[in-house]
Design an enzyme around this catalytic site. Sequence first.
Site, mmCIF file in Angstrom:
data_model
loop_
_atom_site.group_PDB
_atom_site.id
_atom_site.type_symbol
_atom_site.label_atom_id
_atom_site.label_comp_id
_atom_site.label_asym_id
_atom_site.label_seq_id
_atom_site.Cartn_x
_atom_site.Cartn_y
_atom_site.Cartn_z
ATOM 1 N NE ARG A 1 4.957 -28.225 -2.913
ATOM 2 C CZ ARG A 1 5.666 -29.059 -2.294
ATOM 3 N NH1 ARG A 1 5.240 -30.390 -2.522
ATOM 4 N NH2 ARG A 1 6.375 -28.997 -0.937
ATOM 5 C CG PHE B 1 14.080 -26.572 6.626
ATOM 6 C CD1 PHE B 1 13.931 -27.746 7.497
ATOM 7 C CD2 PHE B 1 15.458 -26.337 6.234
ATOM 8 C CE1 PHE B 1 14.885 -28.771 7.514
ATOM 9 C CE2 PHE B 1 16.470 -27.558 6.431
ATOM 10 C CZ PHE B 1 16.124 -28.548 7.042
ATOM 11 C CE1 TYR C 1 21.618 -28.983 -1.123
ATOM 12 C CE2 TYR C 1 22.853 -30.293 0.479
ATOM 13 C CZ TYR C 1 22.131 -29.253 0.279
ATOM 14 O OH TYR C 1 21.150 -28.803 1.422
#
Length: 250
Positions: free
Chosen positions: A35, A14, A149
Site C-alpha cells: 500500500r 508491527f 496459520y
Amino acid sequence: MTDIAFITGASSGFGAAIARRFVADGRRVIAAARRRDRLDALAAELGDALLPLTLDVTDADAVAALPGSLPEEWRDVAILVNNAGLALGTAPAHQTSLADWTRMIATNVSGLVGMTHALLPGMVARGRGHVVNLGSVAANYPYPGGNVYGATKAFVQQFTLGLKADLAGSGVRVSDVQPGLVGGTEFSNVRMAGDDAKAAAVYADTVPMTAEDVAEAVSWIVGLPPHLNVNRIELMPDVQGPGPFTVKRG
C-alpha cells in the site's frame, strides 16, 4: 555507520511501529509494503531516514531483484525484519478455504524465505547483519482454527533455528520474535474478513499488547552487543496464557 534496516509489511501494525522505533533509534529504514499511500504517509512523518518501497513479498521476481534494484546508498542492508504476514479465517481444517491456506503459505513462508534469500548473502559478505523474523506464539500453542496459520509460524521458528546453525560465527544474527495477543492492528480485521465486531470481540475485556510493545522488543534485540544472539523470544500480555488442550466430550 548508520545501520540500514529493511522492514516488510511496513505500512501498518508491527511494521510501521518498528519503522518508527528504528528511526528514533537513529537507523535508516527501507519500509516495504503493497500500500503505497500508507508508505508515503509514513515517509512524510519520518523524513529522509525512511525510504518507501512498494513491494509484494509474494512476487518472487521482485524480491529476487532487490539487491541490485535498491538505490546505491541503500543497498548495505544490515537488518532485515521479515514482518509481512497474515492469518485468514478461524474455521476448522475441513471447512476452511484452500485459497486462504495457500495465501498464508505464500506470504508467511515463501515470502519470508524469498526475502531472506535475497538479502542474506550481502550480510554474510559484509560480516555483519541481523535477520529478525516475526513469528507467533501460535508456533508453540495450537488452537482450534489455527491450523495452517500456526503451521506457518512453526516453520518460521524452525527456519530461524536452521539459519542460526548455518550462520554461526558469520557475524550475522537471527532471531524469532513471537507475540501473543496484540490489539490495535489490522490483524484480526483481516482474519475476520473485515467483520469489525468479530475482530473487536477478540480483545473484549482485555488489555492486550500493542504494536509499540513488539517494536520495543525488536529494538532491544537488534541493539544487543554483536556477540549476543536472541534465538527466540515469546511475548504475551499478562492477561494471556498458553491455551488448554482441546478435549471433545460427549
